[in-house]
Design a protein around this motif. Sequence first.
Motif, mmCIF file in Angstrom:
data_model
loop_
_atom_site.group_PDB
_atom_site.id
_atom_site.type_symbol
_atom_site.label_atom_id
_atom_site.label_comp_id
_atom_site.label_asym_id
_atom_site.label_seq_id
_atom_site.Cartn_x
_atom_site.Cartn_y
_atom_site.Cartn_z
ATOM 1 N N SER A 6 -5.981 0.190 9.709
ATOM 2 C CA SER A 6 -4.881 1.032 9.220
ATOM 3 C C SER A 6 -5.466 2.388 8.848
ATOM 4 C CB SER A 6 -4.240 0.386 7.991
ATOM 5 O OG SER A 6 -5.217 0.210 6.968
ATOM 6 N N LYS A 7 -4.685 3.449 9.015
ATOM 7 C CA LYS A 7 -5.183 4.778 8.630
ATOM 8 C C LYS A 7 -5.249 4.904 7.110
ATOM 9 C CE LYS A 7 -4.145 7.374 12.784
ATOM 10 N NZ LYS A 7 -3.314 8.385 13.444
ATOM 11 N N LYS A 8 -4.270 4.283 6.419
ATOM 12 C CA LYS A 8 -4.304 4.270 4.951
ATOM 13 C C LYS A 8 -5.065 3.038 4.490
ATOM 14 C CE LYS A 8 -1.035 5.157 1.791
ATOM 15 N NZ LYS A 8 0.323 5.126 1.195
ATOM 16 N N HIS A 9 -5.668 3.104 3.328
ATOM 17 C CA HIS A 9 -6.464 1.981 2.850
ATOM 18 C C HIS A 9 -5.600 0.870 2.247
ATOM 19 C CE1 HIS A 9 -10.228 0.116 1.403
ATOM 20 N NE2 HIS A 9 -9.399 -0.416 0.523
ATOM 21 N N TYR A 10 -5.732 -0.332 2.816
ATOM 22 C CA TYR A 10 -5.197 -1.565 2.229
ATOM 23 C C TYR A 10 -6.322 -2.576 2.358
ATOM 24 C CZ TYR A 10 -0.840 0.880 3.110
ATOM 25 O OH TYR A 10 0.144 1.828 3.154
ATOM 26 N N ALA A 11 -6.481 -3.427 1.335
ATOM 27 C CA ALA A 11 -7.645 -4.318 1.310
ATOM 28 C C ALA A 11 -7.593 -5.379 2.411
ATOM 29 C CB ALA A 11 -7.757 -4.979 -0.056
ATOM 30 N N ASN A 12 -6.406 -5.911 2.656
ATOM 31 C CA ASN A 12 -6.307 -7.010 3.634
ATOM 32 C C ASN A 12 -4.880 -7.099 4.172
ATOM 33 O OD1 ASN A 12 -4.765 -8.588 1.709
ATOM 34 N ND2 ASN A 12 -6.716 -8.883 0.637
ATOM 35 N N LEU A 13 -4.696 -8.013 5.106
ATOM 36 C CA LEU A 13 -3.401 -8.175 5.795
ATOM 37 C C LEU A 13 -2.254 -8.429 4.816
ATOM 38 C CD1 LEU A 13 -2.944 -10.230 9.021
ATOM 39 C CD2 LEU A 13 -1.447 -10.689 7.102
ATOM 40 N N ARG A 14 -2.522 -9.240 3.774
ATOM 41 C CA ARG A 14 -1.450 -9.586 2.829
ATOM 42 C C ARG A 14 -0.944 -8.380 2.046
ATOM 43 N NH1 ARG A 14 -4.025 -12.673 -0.893
ATOM 44 N NH2 ARG A 14 -6.008 -12.085 0.044
ATOM 45 N N GLU A 15 -1.803 -7.375 1.869
ATOM 46 C CA GLU A 15 -1.421 -6.186 1.082
ATOM 47 C C GLU A 15 -0.878 -5.058 1.959
ATOM 48 O OE1 GLU A 15 -4.552 -4.970 -1.554
ATOM 49 O OE2 GLU A 15 -4.651 -6.947 -2.479
ATOM 50 N N CYS A 16 -0.925 -5.264 3.245
ATOM 51 C CA CYS A 16 -0.576 -4.202 4.185
ATOM 52 C C CYS A 16 0.936 -4.221 4.498
ATOM 53 C CB CYS A 16 -1.382 -4.438 5.468
ATOM 54 S SG CYS A 16 -1.322 -3.085 6.608
ATOM 55 N N PRO A 17 1.623 -3.079 4.386
ATOM 56 C CA PRO A 17 3.063 -3.045 4.703
ATOM 57 C C PRO A 17 3.335 -3.452 6.157
ATOM 58 C CG PRO A 17 2.346 -0.987 3.680
ATOM 59 C CD PRO A 17 1.106 -1.777 3.987
ATOM 60 N N ASP A 18 4.496 -4.066 6.375
ATOM 61 C CA ASP A 18 4.856 -4.573 7.708
ATOM 62 C C ASP A 18 4.834 -3.475 8.779
ATOM 63 O OD1 ASP A 18 5.155 -6.986 6.516
ATOM 64 O OD2 ASP A 18 7.346 -7.059 6.652
ATOM 65 N N GLU A 19 5.305 -2.290 8.413
ATOM 66 C CA GLU A 19 5.369 -1.195 9.398
ATOM 67 C C GLU A 19 3.947 -0.847 9.903
ATOM 68 O OE1 GLU A 19 6.643 2.561 7.789
ATOM 69 O OE2 GLU A 19 6.383 3.520 9.752
ATOM 70 N N VAL A 20 2.988 -0.872 8.969
ATOM 71 C CA VAL A 20 1.602 -0.547 9.334
ATOM 72 C C VAL A 20 1.018 -1.680 10.181
ATOM 73 C CG1 VAL A 20 -0.697 -0.050 8.413
ATOM 74 C CG2 VAL A 20 1.328 0.900 7.283
ATOM 75 N N LEU A 21 1.282 -2.931 9.761
ATOM 76 C CA LEU A 21 0.792 -4.086 10.532
ATOM 77 C C LEU A 21 1.342 -4.053 11.955
ATOM 78 C CD1 LEU A 21 0.995 -7.149 8.120
ATOM 79 C CD2 LEU A 21 -1.062 -6.140 9.132
ATOM 80 N N SER A 22 2.598 -3.669 12.050
ATOM 81 C CA SER A 22 3.239 -3.596 13.360
ATOM 82 C C SER A 22 2.497 -2.592 14.253
ATOM 83 C CB SER A 22 4.703 -3.196 13.155
ATOM 84 O OG SER A 22 5.279 -2.831 14.353
ATOM 85 N N ASP A 23 2.148 -1.448 13.698
ATOM 86 C CA ASP A 23 1.398 -0.453 14.480
ATOM 87 C C ASP A 23 -0.006 -0.958 14.820
ATOM 88 O OD1 ASP A 23 3.329 1.425 14.814
ATOM 89 O OD2 ASP A 23 2.445 2.949 13.509
ATOM 90 N N MET A 24 -0.596 -1.734 13.920
ATOM 91 C CA MET A 24 -1.942 -2.283 14.189
ATOM 92 C C MET A 24 -1.894 -3.288 15.336
ATOM 93 S SD MET A 24 -3.323 -2.780 10.297
ATOM 94 C CE MET A 24 -4.894 -3.496 10.756
ATOM 95 N N ILE A 25 -0.851 -4.133 15.338
ATOM 96 C CA ILE A 25 -0.725 -5.141 16.404
ATOM 97 C C ILE A 25 -0.421 -4.463 17.753
ATOM 98 C CG2 ILE A 25 0.765 -7.024 17.256
ATOM 99 C CD1 ILE A 25 -1.252 -8.027 15.270
ATOM 100 N N LYS A 26 0.461 -3.453 17.686
ATOM 101 C CA LYS A 26 0.782 -2.727 18.925
ATOM 102 C C LYS A 26 -0.474 -2.069 19.492
ATOM 103 C CE LYS A 26 5.536 -1.569 17.749
ATOM 104 N NZ LYS A 26 6.316 -0.549 17.029
ATOM 105 N N LEU A 27 -1.293 -1.510 18.596
ATOM 106 C CA LEU A 27 -2.518 -0.848 19.051
ATOM 107 C C LEU A 27 -3.521 -1.875 19.593
ATOM 108 C CD1 LEU A 27 -3.416 2.107 19.225
ATOM 109 C CD2 LEU A 27 -4.735 1.769 17.142
ATOM 110 N N SER A 28 -3.563 -3.060 18.969
ATOM 111 C CA SER A 28 -4.450 -4.127 19.463
ATOM 112 C C SER A 28 -4.067 -4.496 20.896
ATOM 113 C CB SER A 28 -4.353 -5.368 18.570
ATOM 114 O OG SER A 28 -4.720 -5.064 17.250
#
Length: 134
Positions: free
Chosen positions: A42-64
């Motif tokens: 993520s571009k912004k700092h979150y410690a782990n998946l559980r703390e990461c907002p869904d919108e950011v996770l969605s972009d991470m999965i799309k990028l993966s």
Amino acid sequence: MSCVFCDIVNKKIPAFVVAENKNAIAFLDINPIADGHTVVISKKHYANLRECPDEVLSDMIKLSKEVANKISESKLKPWGFNYLSNDQKIAGQEIMHVHFHVIPKYGKHEGFKFGIGTHYVDEVKKVYTILNKK
Ligand code: AMP
């Protein structure tokens, strides 16, 4: 607190960036277990998946997915991939900034191997009841 992945986002330290979108950035792992092993953060700092907002996770999965397709279409030609996010030190997390590993698989005994634990495992039905208790 200093974070090596934040330093990469802020261009304080270099990285081999392979793809990027609004909320995520992907670069080659400095200590790869397979050619093309990529870390998607993520571009912004979150410690782990559980703390990461869904919108950011969605972009991470799309990028993966984008990275895996880029690797597939390259000369590397892996047979498959493992997508992995370690959460906490006990689970193998070294960098406390949420990330997914995209690990190409070139052979049965190469790259990432999903391990079967020897820890006592309870009955599946019992665990299901624990998870669904109201
Ligand atoms: P984890 O064990 O899930 O926290 O994985 C962290 C990953 O980040 C490891 O595979 C490291 O090799 C990788 N890593 C650490 N520092 C860097 C860096 N500066 N550039 C690229 N990858 C890194």
